[in-house]
Design a protein around this motif. Structure first.
Motif, mmCIF file in Angstrom:
data_model
loop_
_atom_site.group_PDB
_atom_site.id
_atom_site.type_symbol
_atom_site.label_atom_id
_atom_site.label_comp_id
_atom_site.label_asym_id
_atom_site.label_seq_id
_atom_site.Cartn_x
_atom_site.Cartn_y
_atom_site.Cartn_z
ATOM 1 N N ASN A 19 0.807 -1.215 0.000
ATOM 2 C CA ASN A 19 0.000 0.000 0.000
ATOM 3 C C ASN A 19 0.842 1.268 0.000
ATOM 4 O O ASN A 19 0.460 2.284 -0.577
ATOM 5 N N ILE A 20 1.989 1.224 0.692
ATOM 6 C CA ILE A 20 2.872 2.387 0.668
ATOM 7 C C ILE A 20 3.408 2.618 -0.739
ATOM 8 O O ILE A 20 3.414 3.743 -1.254
ATOM 9 N N ALA A 21 3.855 1.524 -1.379
ATOM 10 C CA ALA A 21 4.303 1.640 -2.768
ATOM 11 C C ALA A 21 3.163 2.130 -3.652
ATOM 12 O O ALA A 21 3.343 2.978 -4.538
ATOM 13 N N LEU A 22 1.959 1.613 -3.381
ATOM 14 C CA LEU A 22 0.789 2.024 -4.160
ATOM 15 C C LEU A 22 0.464 3.487 -3.934
ATOM 16 O O LEU A 22 0.083 4.206 -4.865
ATOM 17 N N GLN A 23 0.620 3.941 -2.686
ATOM 18 C CA GLN A 23 0.340 5.339 -2.368
ATOM 19 C C GLN A 23 1.320 6.265 -3.075
ATOM 20 O O GLN A 23 0.931 7.314 -3.608
ATOM 21 N N VAL A 24 2.592 5.891 -3.086
ATOM 22 C CA VAL A 24 3.595 6.703 -3.779
ATOM 23 C C VAL A 24 3.303 6.743 -5.277
ATOM 24 O O VAL A 24 3.330 7.811 -5.908
ATOM 25 N N LEU A 25 3.002 5.578 -5.836
ATOM 26 C CA LEU A 25 2.672 5.526 -7.268
ATOM 27 C C LEU A 25 1.384 6.292 -7.562
ATOM 28 O O LEU A 25 1.283 6.981 -8.581
ATOM 29 N N GLY A 26 0.403 6.160 -6.665
ATOM 30 C CA GLY A 26 -0.852 6.883 -6.862
ATOM 31 C C GLY A 26 -0.662 8.383 -6.804
ATOM 32 O O GLY A 26 -1.316 9.139 -7.540
ATOM 33 N N PHE A 27 0.246 8.813 -5.941
ATOM 34 C CA PHE A 27 0.530 10.246 -5.861
ATOM 35 C C PHE A 27 1.193 10.724 -7.149
ATOM 36 O O PHE A 27 0.857 11.788 -7.678
ATOM 37 N N ALA A 28 2.133 9.928 -7.653
ATOM 38 C CA ALA A 28 2.758 10.274 -8.929
ATOM 39 C C ALA A 28 1.718 10.292 -10.049
ATOM 40 O O ALA A 28 1.771 11.135 -10.965
ATOM 41 N N TYR A 29 0.763 9.384 -9.966
ATOM 42 C CA TYR A 29 -0.312 9.314 -10.962
ATOM 43 C C TYR A 29 -1.160 10.586 -10.934
ATOM 44 O O TYR A 29 -1.515 11.137 -11.983
ATOM 45 N N ARG A 30 -1.469 11.070 -9.729
ATOM 46 C CA ARG A 30 -2.274 12.293 -9.630
ATOM 47 C C ARG A 30 -1.498 13.513 -10.116
ATOM 48 O O ARG A 30 -2.072 14.434 -10.686
ATOM 49 N N VAL A 31 -0.194 13.529 -9.871
ATOM 50 C CA VAL A 31 0.630 14.614 -10.410
ATOM 51 C C VAL A 31 0.589 14.576 -11.935
ATOM 52 O O VAL A 31 0.479 15.617 -12.596
ATOM 53 N N LEU A 32 0.682 13.378 -12.504
ATOM 54 C CA LEU A 32 0.597 13.217 -13.954
ATOM 55 C C LEU A 32 -0.736 13.733 -14.489
ATOM 56 O O LEU A 32 -0.779 14.481 -15.479
ATOM 57 N N SER A 158 -0.198 -7.619 -7.033
ATOM 58 C CA SER A 158 -1.091 -7.280 -8.144
ATOM 59 C C SER A 158 -1.377 -5.779 -8.200
ATOM 60 O O SER A 158 -1.325 -5.166 -9.270
ATOM 61 N N GLU A 159 -1.660 -5.166 -7.059
ATOM 62 C CA GLU A 159 -2.030 -3.756 -7.047
ATOM 63 C C GLU A 159 -0.858 -2.860 -7.432
ATOM 64 O O GLU A 159 -1.039 -1.877 -8.160
ATOM 65 N N VAL A 160 0.341 -3.192 -6.931
ATOM 66 C CA VAL A 160 1.504 -2.365 -7.256
ATOM 67 C C VAL A 160 1.822 -2.444 -8.743
ATOM 68 O O VAL A 160 2.047 -1.420 -9.412
ATOM 69 N N ALA A 161 1.840 -3.661 -9.297
ATOM 70 C CA ALA A 161 2.124 -3.820 -10.722
ATOM 71 C C ALA A 161 1.043 -3.145 -11.571
ATOM 72 O O ALA A 161 1.342 -2.513 -12.596
ATOM 73 N N GLU A 162 -0.194 -3.250 -11.122
ATOM 74 C CA GLU A 162 -1.295 -2.610 -11.852
ATOM 75 C C GLU A 162 -1.124 -1.100 -11.903
ATOM 76 O O GLU A 162 -1.336 -0.472 -12.958
ATOM 77 N N GLN A 163 -0.713 -0.511 -10.786
ATOM 78 C CA GLN A 163 -0.551 0.943 -10.757
ATOM 79 C C GLN A 163 0.596 1.397 -11.655
ATOM 80 O O GLN A 163 0.508 2.444 -12.309
#
Length: 520
Positions: A19-32, A158-163
């Protein structure tokens, strides 16, 4: 007798890392998204996403909860053959509901976009929305079974790779599009989501077939299991469907009410985009750890209840509330003073101190309500949770409708409504949980220690970030030094209060093998 050793730290650790990795990736996604779509584009995407959330809630929320609880109970009782029967029933129910959503959106999508969402551009994303819904259903049902069987690592990977795939796909599509049609931008975002869901659905299907499908022959679905499935799924689905429908209505009404307060349509849509796509995700960064604890506890609580271990249920319930407070309150107290600078640096969007303060209080209440609501669902009290959550959502929309149209309130009317309704929902859920389980209240440990830590960290962060900012160090260095000092102060305050965080989280939770029952 062999005893499996589990701790909150261990059970939530795998999910927390993911979830931490997902949160970091999700934050990068929102910046994008903020870079390519802008605030108005995020507002259009939020309108389309409100439809997706309603469909997702109605088709999946109850189904996945039933899968997790029944698979956890079957595993606790040693009835491994029932898992595949529950899985087949879940897919039948989901695809039936998904087909109904497809019929409604494909037949009347343009009318829904024009008359309900108030923006005809949204209809362009509906075909990809439906494809994304179907693939998400496959992924989430398998994920729910894995969580019930305590195979948390499969869901995390699965969630990290998906993000990662989603970020790459959406970036590729948006970078190639040179137009300014926000309906097309929303469509491309959902197209990128489809690409990522193809991977996760395929990945979890292969894992299940190779790892668990052949563990025991499938059992025929008996009536008792089917009744139990619908007894769990129907109220949870109703709650999620009504809650998301009311919440989506709030997202649709918010720009219109803000226009009555003096904003233009573009400004109102931008306010929605900033709130949902920038400010709220920033303040909800600790949710990665909080949701890990809630998810990891669900099979443990359900399994303890299934074998009649009431003492273990009470211990897990009290531990969950305390742990969520020790994680969520201090982390939010650090984020609130830093949020204006972080938002300006990351999104290029200024946020005022009262704005982020109200969002911070909302986030803390949301964490507590998330934990208590998960426990109520795990204990089979989902019917009460329906009443509480739907009532809170309805009250929030009514207050938003009244307050946001007033020029002196504006967007702050929505924030105030969120604080009030989240607080009332948590109070009602917590009271119900205490009455049904009888766990020890211990208000100083459950709430006093987290709030005192939060107050100390808020003061530290506010004073020292201002001091570092005035010195010769860069803003990034100021943020890092302030956060590091806050972490050290957090551990020190806990020790002074007699709380050893690592020892507390690592305390053993024993799960005895059947048929003998041992108390936790």
């Amino acid at each position: 007798m062999r005893i499996q050793k589990k701790t909150i730290l261990y059970a939530a650790g795998v999910l927390a890392c993911g979830n931490i990795a997902l949160q970091v990736l999700g934050f990068a996604y929102r910046v994008l998204l903020s870079h390519y779509a802008g605030a108005e584009g995020l507002g259009v995407y939020r309108l389309v996403n409100s439809v997706y959330l309603v469909c997702n809630a109605g088709c999946l929320s109850g189904v996945t909860m039933a899968c997790s609880r029944l698979s956890a109970a079957s595993e606790a009782r040693g009835e491994h053959r029932k898992v595949r029967a529950v899985l087949r029933l879940a897919f039948c129910v989901f695809f039936t509901l998904c087909l109904l959503c497809c019929a409604v959106l494909l037949a009347g999508g343009q009318g829904i976009a024009q008359s309900i969402l108030g923006d005809g551009r949204c209809a362009r994303a509906f075909p990809f929305l439906l494809l994304c819904l179907a693939l998400t259903g496959v992924e989430n049902i398998f994920k729910a079974v894995f969580i019930g069987l305590e195979r948390m690592q499969y869901a995390a990977v699965s969630e990290v790779a998906e993000q990662v795939i989603r970020i790459g796909a959406v970036w590729l599509l948006l970078s190639q599009y040179q137009g300014n049609d926000y309906g097309v931008i929303a469509m491309l975002i959902f197209a990128g989501m489809v690409a990522s869901e193809i991977f996760s659905a395929s990945f979890l299907t292969i894992l299940f077939r190779r790892g668990l499908a052949g563990r025991a022959p499938a059992a025929p679905l008996d009536r008792a299991t089917a009744r139990q499935f619908f007894f769990i799924a129907l109220p949870v689905s109703a709650s999620a469907l009504l809650g998301n429908a009311i919440g989506s209505a709030g997202s649709i009404l918010l720009p219109k009410r803000l226009m009555l307060a003096g904003l233009t349509y573009e400004q109102a849509l931008s306010a929605l985009g900033v709130l949902s796509g920038m400010a709220m995700p920033l303040l909800l960064l600790p949710i990665a750890l909080v949701s890990s604890v809630c998810t990891a506890l669900l099979p443990a609580v359900t399994g303890a209840q299934a074998v009649g271990n009431g003492r273990r249920v009470r211990a897990l319930t009290g531990r969950a509330v305390t742990t969520v407070g020790l994680i969520g309150v201090p982390a939010t107290a650090v984020l609130v003073p830093l949020a204006p600078a972080l938002s300006q640096r990351i999104f290029g969007q200024p946020l005022s101190v009262p704005y982020v303060s109200l969002l911070g209080v909302t986030a803390i209440l949301c964490y507590y309500q998330m934990a208590v609501g998960s426990l109520l669902n795990a204990l089979g009290l989902q019917h009460w949770q329906v009443v509480i959550s739907v009532s809170a959502e309805l009250m929030q929309v009514l207050l938003m409708y009244r307050w946001c149209a007033q020029p002196r309130w504006g967007i702050y009317g929505y924030l105030a409504a969120m604080v009030l309704t989240e607080g009332l929902a948590f109070a009602a859920s917590f009271t119900l949980l205490h009455r049904k389980t009888g766990f020890a209240l211990r208000p100083l440990r459950r709430f006093g220690v987290p709030l005192l830590c939060g107050a100390a960290l808020y003061g530290w962060t506010r004073v020292f970030f201002a001091w570092f900012s005035r010195s010769s160090v860069s803003e990034t260095a100021a943020l890092l030094w302030t956060a590091a000092g806050a972490a050290a102060l957090y551990l020190l305050v806990l020790r002074l209060m007699g709380v050893h965080l690592w020892t507390y989280l690592s305390r053993r939770i024993e799960k005895p093998a059947l048929p003998r029952l041992h108390m936790w």
